[in-house]
Enzyme design. Structure first.
Site, PDB file in Angstrom:
ATOM      1  N   PRO A  66      19.766  32.265  38.583  1.00 58.15           N
ATOM      2  CA  PRO A  66      20.538  31.714  37.717  1.00 58.15           C
ATOM      3  C   PRO A  66      19.711  31.946  36.258  1.00 58.15           C
ATOM      4  O   PRO A  66      20.292  31.622  35.159  1.00 58.15           O
ATOM      5  CB  PRO A  66      20.039  30.090  37.953  1.00 58.15           C
ATOM      6  CG  PRO A  66      20.039  29.926  39.450  1.00 58.15           C
ATOM      7  CD  PRO A  66      19.070  31.395  39.568  1.00 58.15           C
ATOM      8  N   GLU A  92      12.631  27.246  46.347  1.00 54.96           N
ATOM      9  CA  GLU A  92      12.865  26.890  45.243  1.00 54.96           C
ATOM     10  C   GLU A  92      12.781  28.415  43.935  1.00 54.96           C
ATOM     11  O   GLU A  92      12.821  28.402  42.698  1.00 54.96           O
ATOM     12  CB  GLU A  92      11.868  26.318  44.523  1.00 54.96           C
ATOM     13  CG  GLU A  92      11.786  24.750  44.986  1.00 54.96           C
ATOM     14  CD  GLU A  92      12.864  24.202  44.903  1.00 54.96           C
ATOM     15  OE1 GLU A  92      13.646  23.942  45.729  1.00 54.96           O
ATOM     16  OE2 GLU A  92      13.666  23.995  43.675  1.00 54.96           O
ATOM     17  N   ARG A 119      34.082  48.582  44.226  1.00 54.97           N
ATOM     18  CA  ARG A 119      35.349  48.893  43.835  1.00 54.97           C
ATOM     19  C   ARG A 119      35.475  49.996  42.867  1.00 54.97           C
ATOM     20  O   ARG A 119      36.462  50.672  42.673  1.00 54.97           O
ATOM     21  CB  ARG A 119      36.149  47.603  43.223  1.00 54.97           C
ATOM     22  CG  ARG A 119      36.369  46.533  44.261  1.00 54.97           C
ATOM     23  CD  ARG A 119      36.981  45.259  43.747  1.00 54.97           C
ATOM     24  NE  ARG A 119      38.421  45.626  43.283  1.00 54.97           N
ATOM     25  CZ  ARG A 119      39.232  45.686  43.996  1.00 54.97           C
ATOM     26  NH1 ARG A 119      39.355  45.313  45.250  1.00 54.97           N
ATOM     27  NH2 ARG A 119      40.634  45.750  43.502  1.00 54.97           N
ATOM     28  N   ASP A 146      42.667  46.638  37.799  1.00 54.76           N
ATOM     29  CA  ASP A 146      42.269  45.465  37.778  1.00 54.76           C
ATOM     30  C   ASP A 146      42.214  44.587  36.586  1.00 54.76           C
ATOM     31  O   ASP A 146      42.036  45.159  35.751  1.00 54.76           O
ATOM     32  CB  ASP A 146      40.910  45.648  38.578  1.00 54.76           C
ATOM     33  CG  ASP A 146      40.764  45.698  39.929  1.00 54.76           C
ATOM     34  OD1 ASP A 146      41.873  45.646  40.452  1.00 54.76           O
ATOM     35  OD2 ASP A 146      39.594  46.226  40.421  1.00 54.76           O
TER      36      ASP A 146
END
Ligand SMILES: c1cc(-c2cnc[nH]2)ccn1
Length: 246
Positions: free
Chosen positions: A89, A116, A154, A169
């Protein structure tokens, strides 16, 4: 492309090696995915990969030694020239431009933490970049690593058949995708837009572009602010603005 995924749950990656576009990329040799488990590089009876955090606090932290040994193995498997990425994150949020840039790398090592997190000394000394897939906390980096691999694979020439195209796309051109329909022409009283039933390909192309612009304007207007518009797109946006209810 060679990718090495580091995780204490390597079996999770069957989700991309055994199914769909990424699964076909593996079977056709466009993608080689090695999974490396830090537990392999432990030497104690309990094969310990985590320990309590210095400074106290909840949860456990992944120990540096097993993770660094796994990174060494991963870099070797990928063939030396590898960008080492930790999914977390705390990373830069992944977007299509980053996906296209990563697809040009000769090899990737994807480090998925659990608990963690990973001892900071690994991130400081062995990780080139941290990448997030969004501002939320997952139970580990594995799903994020698989999202990244799916998006990157892709972009590899030959992976998408002629009937699909990474260029068309959505996000490939910085716009949200247009609506899609298939048979039957009428479903529960709702009809397919007439323009799509005719054979006028230029009219269909223009309709689809206008739909993409309209969706992007309504749902993600910030994408339009960042994007250079062609003369045709500017004309279509003007039409959309004129058609908007007051
Ligand atoms: C990438 C990784 C993560 C994550 C890793 N470990 C817990 N959350 C969250 C978002 N994007």
């Amino acid at each position: 492309m060679r990718v090495a995924a580091i995780s204490i749950f390597p079996e999770m990656f069957r989700a991309i090696t055994d199914y769909g576009v990424s699964g076909r990329a593996v079977s056709e040799g466009h993608l080689v995915l090695d999974c490396i488990n830090p537990r392999t590089f432990t030497h104690d009876r309990h094969r310990t990969v985590d320990d309590r955090p210095y400074g106290g606090g909840p949860g456990m932290v992944m120990k540096a030694e097993p993770v660094e040994a796994a990174i060494d193995e991963a870099v070797e498997r990928v063939g030396g020239e590898a960008k080492v990425i930790c999914l977390s994150p705390q990373g830069r949020v992944l977007d299509q431009a980053m996906v296209e840039s990563l697809a040009a790398e000769p090899g990737l090592v994807l480090l998925s933490g659990r608990y963690e997190g990973i001892d900071e000394r690994v991130l400081e000394s062995r990780v080139d970049e941290e990448i997030s897939i969004g501002d939320y906390v997952l139970s580990g980096g594995e799903l994020a690593a698989m999202v990244l691999v799916d998006a990157v694979v892709r972009q590899i020439p030959g992976v998408l058949g002629h009937s699909q195209s990474a260029v068309e796309d959505s996000f490939a051109d910085g716009l949200l995708d247009c609506p899609h329909y298939t048979r039957p022409e009428e479903h529960r009283g709702s009809r397919v837009p007439e323009v799509l039933l005719g054979g006028d390909h230029e009219r269909i192309r223009r309709w689809r572009l206008k739909q993409s612009l309209q969706r992007t304007l309504i749902r993600r207007p910030e994408l339009l602010r960042e994007r250079e518009l062609t003369a045709e797109e500017q004309r279509l946006l003007a039409e959309i603005e004129n058609e908007r209810p007051d």
